[in-house]
Motif scaffolding. Structure first.
Motif, PDB file in Angstrom:
ATOM      1  N   LYS A 110       0.888  -1.173   0.000  1.00  0.00           N
ATOM      2  CA  LYS A 110       0.000   0.000   0.000  1.00  0.00           C
ATOM      3  C   LYS A 110       0.918   1.212   0.000  1.00  0.00           C
ATOM      4  O   LYS A 110       1.738   1.372   0.910  1.00  0.00           O
ATOM      5  N   GLN A 111       0.781   2.016  -1.022  1.00  0.00           N
ATOM      6  CA  GLN A 111       1.708   3.138  -1.188  1.00  0.00           C
ATOM      7  C   GLN A 111       1.790   4.038   0.048  1.00  0.00           C
ATOM      8  O   GLN A 111       2.855   4.509   0.422  1.00  0.00           O
ATOM      9  N   SER A 112       0.656   4.245   0.698  1.00  0.00           N
ATOM     10  CA  SER A 112       0.628   5.171   1.842  1.00  0.00           C
ATOM     11  C   SER A 112       1.447   4.667   3.036  1.00  0.00           C
ATOM     12  O   SER A 112       1.775   5.431   3.938  1.00  0.00           O
ATOM     13  N   LEU A 113       1.758   3.364   3.054  1.00  0.00           N
ATOM     14  CA  LEU A 113       2.508   2.794   4.192  1.00  0.00           C
ATOM     15  C   LEU A 113       4.018   2.746   3.953  1.00  0.00           C
ATOM     16  O   LEU A 113       4.779   2.414   4.844  1.00  0.00           O
ATOM     17  N   ILE A 114       4.461   3.057   2.732  1.00  0.00           N
ATOM     18  CA  ILE A 114       5.890   2.941   2.395  1.00  0.00           C
ATOM     19  C   ILE A 114       6.702   4.038   3.071  1.00  0.00           C
ATOM     20  O   ILE A 114       6.330   5.211   3.053  1.00  0.00           O
ATOM     21  N   LYS A 115       7.823   3.635   3.657  1.00  0.00           N
ATOM     22  CA  LYS A 115       8.769   4.593   4.244  1.00  0.00           C
ATOM     23  C   LYS A 115      10.060   4.508   3.428  1.00  0.00           C
ATOM     24  O   LYS A 115      10.679   3.443   3.365  1.00  0.00           O
ATOM     25  N   PRO A 116      10.500   5.597   2.797  1.00  0.00           N
ATOM     26  CA  PRO A 116      11.765   5.534   2.060  1.00  0.00           C
ATOM     27  C   PRO A 116      12.912   5.124   2.991  1.00  0.00           C
ATOM     28  O   PRO A 116      12.965   5.572   4.147  1.00  0.00           O
ATOM     29  N   VAL A 117      13.792   4.274   2.488  1.00  0.00           N
ATOM     30  CA  VAL A 117      14.861   3.712   3.332  1.00  0.00           C
ATOM     31  C   VAL A 117      15.679   4.808   4.019  1.00  0.00           C
ATOM     32  O   VAL A 117      16.009   4.691   5.203  1.00  0.00           O
ATOM     33  N   HIS A 118      15.986   5.888   3.315  1.00  0.00           N
ATOM     34  CA  HIS A 118      16.849   6.921   3.919  1.00  0.00           C
ATOM     35  C   HIS A 118      16.167   7.640   5.085  1.00  0.00           C
ATOM     36  O   HIS A 118      16.816   8.352   5.842  1.00  0.00           O
ATOM     37  N   GLN A 119      14.832   7.440   5.242  1.00  0.00           N
ATOM     38  CA  GLN A 119      14.133   8.060   6.373  1.00  0.00           C
ATOM     39  C   GLN A 119      14.053   7.131   7.595  1.00  0.00           C
ATOM     40  O   GLN A 119      13.540   7.518   8.640  1.00  0.00           O
ATOM     41  N   LEU A 120      14.551   5.917   7.448  1.00  0.00           N
ATOM     42  CA  LEU A 120      14.598   5.003   8.600  1.00  0.00           C
ATOM     43  C   LEU A 120      15.806   5.359   9.459  1.00  0.00           C
ATOM     44  O   LEU A 120      16.811   5.880   8.960  1.00  0.00           O
ATOM     45  N   ASP A 121      15.722   5.056  10.758  1.00  0.00           N
ATOM     46  CA  ASP A 121      16.859   5.311  11.659  1.00  0.00           C
ATOM     47  C   ASP A 121      17.726   4.068  11.825  1.00  0.00           C
ATOM     48  O   ASP A 121      18.956   4.158  11.878  1.00  0.00           O
ATOM     49  N   LEU A 122      17.075   2.918  11.940  1.00  0.00           N
ATOM     50  CA  LEU A 122      17.799   1.651  12.128  1.00  0.00           C
ATOM     51  C   LEU A 122      17.180   0.580  11.249  1.00  0.00           C
ATOM     52  O   LEU A 122      15.963   0.580  11.043  1.00  0.00           O
ATOM     53  N   VAL A 123      18.016  -0.343  10.769  1.00  0.00           N
ATOM     54  CA  VAL A 123      17.508  -1.512  10.063  1.00  0.00           C
ATOM     55  C   VAL A 123      18.057  -2.750  10.760  1.00  0.00           C
ATOM     56  O   VAL A 123      19.263  -3.035  10.681  1.00  0.00           O
ATOM     57  N   PHE A 124      17.191  -3.437  11.505  1.00  0.00           N
ATOM     58  CA  PHE A 124      17.610  -4.710  12.112  1.00  0.00           C
ATOM     59  C   PHE A 124      17.590  -5.765  11.002  1.00  0.00           C
ATOM     60  O   PHE A 124      16.580  -5.962  10.332  1.00  0.00           O
ATOM     61  N   THR A 125      18.738  -6.384  10.833  1.00  0.00           N
ATOM     62  CA  THR A 125      18.994  -7.201   9.652  1.00  0.00           C
ATOM     63  C   THR A 125      19.025  -8.687   9.975  1.00  0.00           C
ATOM     64  O   THR A 125      19.746  -9.093  10.896  1.00  0.00           O
ATOM     65  N   PRO A 126      18.308  -9.506   9.210  1.00  0.00           N
ATOM     66  CA  PRO A 126      18.407 -10.957   9.425  1.00  0.00           C
ATOM     67  C   PRO A 126      19.733 -11.476   8.859  1.00  0.00           C
ATOM     68  O   PRO A 126      20.350 -10.828   8.010  1.00  0.00           O
ATOM     69  N   LEU A 127      20.165 -12.610   9.330  1.00  0.00           N
ATOM     70  CA  LEU A 127      21.375 -13.223   8.787  1.00  0.00           C
ATOM     71  C   LEU A 127      21.350 -14.717   9.077  1.00  0.00           C
ATOM     72  O   LEU A 127      20.662 -15.169   9.985  1.00  0.00           O
ATOM     73  N   VAL A 128      22.072 -15.464   8.270  1.00  0.00           N
ATOM     74  CA  VAL A 128      22.164 -16.908   8.510  1.00  0.00           C
ATOM     75  C   VAL A 128      23.327 -17.197   9.451  1.00  0.00           C
ATOM     76  O   VAL A 128      23.225 -17.987  10.380  1.00  0.00           O
ATOM     77  N   GLY A 129      24.448 -16.538   9.210  1.00  0.00           N
ATOM     78  CA  GLY A 129      25.611 -16.740  10.072  1.00  0.00           C
ATOM     79  C   GLY A 129      26.424 -15.462  10.135  1.00  0.00           C
ATOM     80  O   GLY A 129      26.273 -14.560   9.311  1.00  0.00           O
ATOM     81  N   PHE A 130      27.286 -15.365  11.161  1.00  0.00           N
ATOM     82  CA  PHE A 130      28.204 -14.225  11.238  1.00  0.00           C
ATOM     83  C   PHE A 130      29.496 -14.699  11.888  1.00  0.00           C
ATOM     84  O   PHE A 130      29.527 -15.709  12.588  1.00  0.00           O
ATOM     85  N   ASP A 131      30.573 -13.947  11.616  1.00  0.00           N
ATOM     86  CA  ASP A 131      31.848 -14.371  12.189  1.00  0.00           C
ATOM     87  C   ASP A 131      32.406 -13.304  13.127  1.00  0.00           C
ATOM     88  O   ASP A 131      31.783 -12.262  13.359  1.00  0.00           O
ATOM     89  N   SER A 132      33.594 -13.576  13.662  1.00  0.00           N
ATOM     90  CA  SER A 132      34.169 -12.722  14.702  1.00  0.00           C
ATOM     91  C   SER A 132      34.649 -11.372  14.187  1.00  0.00           C
ATOM     92  O   SER A 132      35.111 -10.550  14.962  1.00  0.00           O
ATOM     93  N   THR A 133      34.547 -11.143  12.874  1.00  0.00           N
ATOM     94  CA  THR A 133      34.926  -9.828  12.345  1.00  0.00           C
ATOM     95  C   THR A 133      33.701  -9.032  11.903  1.00  0.00           C
ATOM     96  O   THR A 133      33.824  -7.960  11.334  1.00  0.00           O
ATOM     97  N   GLY A 134      32.499  -9.585  12.133  1.00  0.00           N
ATOM     98  CA  GLY A 134      31.276  -8.860  11.783  1.00  0.00           C
ATOM     99  C   GLY A 134      30.756  -9.160  10.394  1.00  0.00           C
ATOM    100  O   GLY A 134      29.786  -8.554   9.956  1.00  0.00           O
ATOM    101  N   HIS A 135      31.403 -10.077   9.686  1.00  0.00           N
ATOM    102  CA  HIS A 135      30.879 -10.427   8.370  1.00  0.00           C
ATOM    103  C   HIS A 135      29.597 -11.240   8.529  1.00  0.00           C
ATOM    104  O   HIS A 135      29.510 -12.109   9.390  1.00  0.00           O
TER     105      HIS A 135
END
Length: 198
Positions: A110-135
């Motif tokens: 619904k167009q009225s619900l869209i928030k442009p990405v640059h107007q977000l403050d934080l993006v909590f990101t899903p991931l499958v795995g991560f390592d000790s350097t943050g990759h």
């Protein structure tokens, strides 16, 4: 033993799919508690999250906590025309939801619900795995890599923070030239941080 990205993906997904519903619930509550201690959360009003699937850590307690704090929550929706890209839509308890091509629930476009990405403050990101350097190892679709490119390359736009179970951590992932580490990843037991200017 050198595992490929695909093998890591498979192994870690199996691990998290075996976690019991009770464990998931507890881990989700501990995650929300950890995030309540993040300095970034204080001044963030517009926060992108995702609904858990495929054994991902349960984000429900976190979403509910953010609502209680008066924060605006947004969920990713697969862009209908721009292949491999995401839109973020405002999400409330009564938002109409539909299943996307991956059988994951997302808000009905619904167009009225869209928030442009640059107007977000934080993006909590899903991931499958991560390592000790943050990759971060994602599902392989590159959706979040594209969404977060301005942050990764110019530190512009919303700050990405990864979310994961503790069991998704490995000491070293095989990385590609385009991989950019996350500044922060939160698990139920720890806040991993790699920011030089924390």
């Amino acid at each position: 033993m050198n595992l490929s990205r695909q093998e890591f993906r498979q192994q870690i997904r199996q691990l998290r799919q075996q976690l019991s519903p009770q464990f998931q619930q507890q881990a989700g509550s501990q995650l929300a508690k950890q995030i309540s201690n993040l300095p970034e959360i204080l001044h963030a009003d517009h926060i992108a999250l995702y609904l858990s699937a495929d054994g991902e850590i349960d984000t429900t307690p976190l979403i509910e906590w953010l609502w209680q704090q008066g924060k605006q929550v947004y969920l990713p929706v697969i862009h209908p025309f721009s292949k491999g890209h995401l839109l973020f839509l405002h999400y409330q308890a009564d938002t109409e939801m539909v299943l996307n091509q991956y059988r994951i629930l997302e808000p009905k476009l619904k167009q009225s619900l869209i928030k442009p990405v640059h107007q977000l403050d934080l993006v909590f990101t899903p991931l499958v795995g991560f390592d000790s350097t943050g990759h971060r190892l994602g599902m392989g679709g590159g959706y979040y890599d594209r969404t977060l490119a301005p942050w990764f390359h110019h530190q512009r736009g919303p700050k990405p923070i990864g979310l994961a179970h503790d069991c998704q951590h490995v000491s070293k992932l095989p990385i590609e030239s385009w991989d950019v580490p996350l500044p922060k990843i939160v698990t139920p037991s720890k806040i991993w941080q790699w920011e030089s200017h924390a």
